[in-house]
Design a protein around this motif. Structure first.
Motif, short mmCIF file in Angstrom:
data_model
loop_
_atom_site.label_atom_id
_atom_site.label_comp_id
_atom_site.label_asym_id
_atom_site.label_seq_id
_atom_site.Cartn_x
_atom_site.Cartn_y
_atom_site.Cartn_z
N LYS A 1 -5.35 92.85 119.14
CA LYS A 1 -6.35 91.78 119.24
C LYS A 1 -7.53 92.22 120.09
O LYS A 1 -8.69 92.05 119.68
N HIS A 17 1.65 86.72 111.24
CA HIS A 17 1.66 87.35 109.92
C HIS A 17 1.30 86.42 108.76
O HIS A 17 1.05 86.91 107.65
N THR A 62 -0.95 83.51 109.20
CA THR A 62 -2.22 82.83 109.42
C THR A 62 -3.18 83.89 109.95
O THR A 62 -2.78 85.03 110.22
N GLU A 63 -4.43 83.53 110.12
CA GLU A 63 -5.38 84.42 110.76
C GLU A 63 -5.83 83.84 112.10
O GLU A 63 -6.91 84.17 112.61
N ASN A 64 -4.99 83.02 112.70
CA ASN A 64 -5.31 82.42 114.00
C ASN A 64 -5.36 83.46 115.11
O ASN A 64 -6.07 83.27 116.11
N PRO A 73 -6.57 89.18 111.91
CA PRO A 73 -6.86 89.15 110.47
C PRO A 73 -5.68 89.74 109.70
O PRO A 73 -4.93 90.57 110.22
N SER A 74 -5.51 89.31 108.47
CA SER A 74 -4.34 89.71 107.70
C SER A 74 -4.21 91.22 107.56
O SER A 74 -3.10 91.78 107.64
N TRP A 75 -5.33 91.90 107.36
CA TRP A 75 -5.25 93.35 107.18
C TRP A 75 -4.69 94.04 108.42
O TRP A 75 -3.96 95.04 108.32
N SER A 129 -2.63 92.52 110.79
CA SER A 129 -1.21 92.18 110.96
C SER A 129 -0.35 92.96 109.97
O SER A 129 0.78 93.35 110.28
#
Length: 359
Positions: free
Chosen positions: A75, A258, A260-262, A265-267, A269
Motif C-alpha cells: 500500500k 482481495h 474490494t479495492e478499498n 487495487p485488484s492488480w 492484490s
C-alpha cells in the motif's frame, strides 16, 4: 455459485472437533462471509473468566501478521510515485545505522518473498535488527528463498519512513535515540496499518498486545489443566508477528484486500497472491483448484500453550480464516484438512453438473 458452504464447513469442523482445545473459523465467498463455526474453549477454568470459543474472540495471529504487513508495504509503495517494489530498501532505514554493503541492492520485493538473503538468528526488536543490518548477508544467499522473520520485522521501520512519519532523527545515534526510535517506529507502524488498512476494511482499532481477561488463551492438547498463555505484548517486535485479531476480523480483512479495492487495487492484490508477496505457498488441490495460503504459529514445545492460525483462499473465490488455540491432534494438518473438505465440495459440484447435463 453452486457450492455447498455448509457441507464444506461441516467437513472442516469434523477435522478439528475433538482434536484441539478450541477452534474458530470463517468461510467467506468473495466480499461476504458465508459460514462461521467455533467449538471448544477460548479460556478454560484455569484462566478465569472461562470462555467458550467464538469467531469473535481475539488471539495473537502469529505469522499471519506477515501477510498483513505485506499489504501495508504494498500500500505505502503504491502511494509513493518515487519508490517501487524494485527499489533498494536500505535507504529507508534509520540514518545513523551502519548498513553493510551486501544489503544495498536488496529490494522491497525480495523482503516480501523471502529472497533477501537474510539468514539472521537473533531477535526481531530494534537492537537486533540494527545489529543484523550492520552484519550483512552472503552474496550467494541473495535470491534464494528462505523463510526469515526479519524480512517482515524490518518493515516495522520501513513503512513509517516510507509514509513520512516524523520519526526522531539524530545523526550521532546512541542508546537514547535508539530507545526513542524503537518506540516511535512501532507506534507509527501500528498507526499506519490502522488508518490505511483496518479502518478501510471496516475493522475497529486493533492492537499488537493481548488484553488481560479478554484475549483468548492458548493451551496444550490434550489439556493438562495448566494455565495457558496469551503471548503478551508484541508491540516492539511487530511486523513479522504481533497483530491480535479474531477469526471474523481476519476473514473480513483478507476478503476486503482481495475482493474490494478499498485497500489495494485488484492488480496489486493479485500480484501479492501470485508472486508470494507475504504468502507462503501457491498450489493446486487434488481436484486442480488453485490456492494460496499463509499460516502462523507459536509452538507448544517452547511455550505454555500452542497457537495455530491460517488464511487460505481458492481460485473459486472461497476463503477460510482459522484460529486453533492448541496443538492439532491427528495425522492431518490445517491446510490438508481444509483442502480435502474443499475437494469434496468441488466433486459434488461436478457430479451435480454432470447430472444436469444428462437430464
Amino acid at each position: 455459485m453452486s457450492f455447498d458452504f455448509e457441507k464444506f464447513a461441516n467437513a472442516i469442523e469434523n477435522g478439528f472437533k475433538g482434536n484441539c482445545v478450541g477452534y474458530a473459523f470463517v468461510v467467506s465467498y468473495k466480499e461476504n462471509w458465508k459460514v462461521k463455526r467455533a467449538g471448544g474453549q477460548a479460556r478454560t477454568l484455569i484462566n478465569t473468566p472461562p470462555l467458550e470459543m467464538s469467531t469473535n474472540i481475539q488471539f495473537h495471529t502469529a505469522s499471519v501478521s506477515k501477510a498483513i504487513t505485506a499489504v501495508a508495504l504494498l500500500k505505502v509503495l503504491y502511494q509513493r510515485e518515487d519508490v517501487s517494489l524494485e527499489s533498494s530498501f536500505y535507504k529507508f532505514l534509520p540514518s545513523h545505522w551502519q548498513v553493510h554493503q551486501s544489503l544495498r541492492g536488496i529490494t522491497f520485493q525480495q523482503l516480501l518473498n523471502h529472497t533477501s538473503g537474510f539468514r539472521f538468528s537473533g531477535g526481531l526488536d530494534y537492537a537486533a535488527l540494527k545489529k543484523d543490518m550492520a552484519a550483512g548477508v552472503k552474496t550467494a544467499d541473495i535470491g534464494v528463498r528462505e523463510y526469515q522473520g526479519e524480512n517482515f520485522a524490518i518493515m516495522r521501520l520501513l513503512i513509517p519512513d516510507l509514509a513520512k512519519y516524523p520519526v526522531s532523527k539524530n545523526a550521532q545515534g546512541g542508546t537514547g535515540i535508539d530507545i526513542l526510535q524503537a518506540a516511535e517506529y512501532a507506534a507509527y507502524y501500528i498507526d499506519y496499518l490502522q488508518k490505511e488498512l483496518f479502518t478501510k476494511a471496516g475493522l475497529p482499532k486493533l492492537k499488537c498486545e493481548a488484553e488481560a481477561f479478554k484475549t483468548g488463551m492458548c493451551y496444550h492438547f490434550p489439556h493438562n489443566n495448566k494455565a495457558g498463555t496469551d503471548f503478551g505484548n508484541q508491540v516492539l517486535v511487530a511486523g513479522s508477528k504481533g497483530w491480535v485479531m479474531s477469526a471474523a476480523e481476519l476473514a473480513k480483512f483478507f476478503r476486503t484486500v482481495h475482493y474490494t479495492e478499498n485497500i489495494l487495487p485488484s492488480w496489486l492484490s493479485n500480484k501479492m497472491k501470485n508472486e508470494l508477496l507475504g504468502y507462503d505457498q501457491i498450489g493446486n488441490t487434488s481436484e486442480g483448484i488453485g490456492f494460496y495460503w499463509k499460516n502462523g504459529g507459536f509452538p507448544g514445545s517452547q511455550n505454555a500453550g500452542e497457537l495455530n492460525t491460517l488464511i487460505i483462499g481458492y481460485d473459486n473465490h472461497v476463503q477460510v480464516a482459522l484460529i486453533i488455540n492448541s496443538e492439532l491432534a491427528g495425522n492431518k494438518g490445517m491446510v490438508e484438512i481444509i483442502n480435502a473438505a474443499h475437494d469434496d465440495a468441488y466433486k459434488m459440484i461436478k457430479v451435480n453438473a454432470d447430472d444436469l447435463e444428462r437430464s
